[in-house]
Every structure is written in structure tokens, then in C-alpha cells.
Design a protein around this motif. Structure first.
Motif, short mmCIF file in Angstrom:
data_model
loop_
_atom_site.label_atom_id
_atom_site.label_comp_id
_atom_site.label_asym_id
_atom_site.label_seq_id
_atom_site.Cartn_x
_atom_site.Cartn_y
_atom_site.Cartn_z
N CYS A 56 0.85 -1.18 0.16
CA CYS A 56 0.12 0.10 -0.12
C CYS A 56 0.89 1.37 -0.05
O CYS A 56 0.25 2.31 -0.06
CB CYS A 56 -0.95 0.10 1.27
N ASP A 57 2.26 1.10 0.03
CA ASP A 57 3.02 2.12 0.16
C ASP A 57 3.07 2.92 -1.10
O ASP A 57 3.01 1.95 -2.42
CB ASP A 57 4.42 1.98 0.38
N TRP A 58 3.71 3.96 -1.29
CA TRP A 58 3.71 4.86 -2.62
C TRP A 58 4.97 4.01 -3.32
O TRP A 58 5.93 3.51 -2.70
CB TRP A 58 4.08 6.35 -2.45
N PRO A 59 4.98 3.95 -4.68
CA PRO A 59 6.16 3.50 -5.31
C PRO A 59 7.70 3.97 -5.00
O PRO A 59 8.39 3.36 -4.97
CB PRO A 59 5.77 3.63 -6.82
N GLU A 60 7.33 5.26 -4.89
CA GLU A 60 8.73 6.02 -4.58
C GLU A 60 9.13 5.74 -3.19
O GLU A 60 10.22 5.79 -2.80
CB GLU A 60 8.29 7.52 -4.40
N THR A 61 8.25 5.18 -2.28
CA THR A 61 8.92 4.86 -0.87
C THR A 61 9.36 3.38 -1.08
O THR A 61 10.59 3.09 -0.54
CB THR A 61 7.61 4.61 0.12
N ARG A 62 8.88 2.56 -1.97
CA ARG A 62 9.49 1.32 -2.02
C ARG A 62 11.08 1.42 -2.73
O ARG A 62 11.91 0.78 -2.48
CB ARG A 62 8.79 0.25 -3.01
N GLU A 63 11.20 2.38 -3.70
CA GLU A 63 12.13 2.69 -4.68
C GLU A 63 13.48 3.19 -3.59
O GLU A 63 14.33 3.01 -3.47
CB GLU A 63 12.03 3.43 -5.70
N TYR A 64 12.78 4.23 -2.58
CA TYR A 64 13.77 4.61 -1.69
C TYR A 64 14.39 3.62 -0.59
O TYR A 64 15.40 3.74 -0.43
CB TYR A 64 13.13 5.71 -0.95
N VAL A 65 13.47 2.63 -0.38
CA VAL A 65 14.14 1.70 0.59
C VAL A 65 14.91 0.81 -0.19
O VAL A 65 16.13 0.58 0.41
CB VAL A 65 12.84 0.92 1.17
N ASP A 66 14.69 0.46 -1.40
CA ASP A 66 15.52 -0.32 -2.34
C ASP A 66 16.87 0.31 -2.44
O ASP A 66 18.13 -0.27 -2.33
CB ASP A 66 14.83 -0.59 -3.50
N ASN A 67 16.71 1.74 -2.83
CA ASN A 67 18.13 2.42 -2.82
C ASN A 67 18.90 2.46 -1.62
O ASN A 67 20.35 2.48 -1.47
CB ASN A 67 17.72 3.96 -3.22
N LEU A 68 18.15 2.58 -0.31
CA LEU A 68 18.84 2.48 0.92
C LEU A 68 19.83 1.41 0.95
O LEU A 68 20.91 1.15 1.57
CB LEU A 68 18.11 2.76 1.96
#
Length: 83
Positions: A56-68
């Protein structure tokens, strides 16, 4: 590791002594939990960092976590699928 065991029928209780507690940081991907993640890492605390992607998170949030994670942060990700 030492332990103490006490039995009184019908219950038996076993207590472990000198066990190091386990700590978890629930990481949400926002600014506050990112600041806490960075502090915990900077302080050298032994903490498991957990991010639950409940789909349910924004795609940008998932992308940010993956970047971290790609940047070297040890984040355990639990991805849920939407049925």
C-alpha cells in the motif's frame, strides 16, 4: 548460557540467564524513521531493521528503501502480495 528451571505440576518454567535481548527497528521509509535508522547505525547499536512492504506504500517509498539497501544499509524487507 546458564539457565534455571522450575517445575510445579502441571507447569514447567525455564528461564535463561545472561541472554542478550534482541532489538528491532520498525522502518517505514519516512523522514523520522530514516533519521532513527541513521542514528542507530551511527551509534553502532545491534538492531535488526525491518521494513514491511504491505503493498500500500507509494512506489517512491519502495524505491527509496531499495536505494538505501543498495547503498549498504542492512534493512530486512518483508514484501506482502496483494491477492
Amino acid at each position: 548460557m546458564t539457565g534455571v528451571q522450575t517445575c510445579a505440576l502441571p507447569i514447567c518454567v525455564s528461564v535463561k540467564v545472561n541472554v542478550k535481548p534482541k532489538y528491532y527497528l520498525s522502518y517505514g521509509g519516512g523522514v523520522n524513521s530514516t533519521a532513527l535508522l541513521l542514528l542507530v547505525e551511527d551509534w553502532g547499536w545491534d538492531v535488526d531493521i525491518v521494513y514491511v512492504d504491505h503493498a500500500c506504500d507509494w512506489p517512491e517509498t519502495r524505491e527509496y528503501v531499495d536505494n538505501l539497501i543498495r547503498a549498504g544499509h542492512k534493512i530486512n524487507v518483508d514484501r506482502k502480495s496483494v491477492v
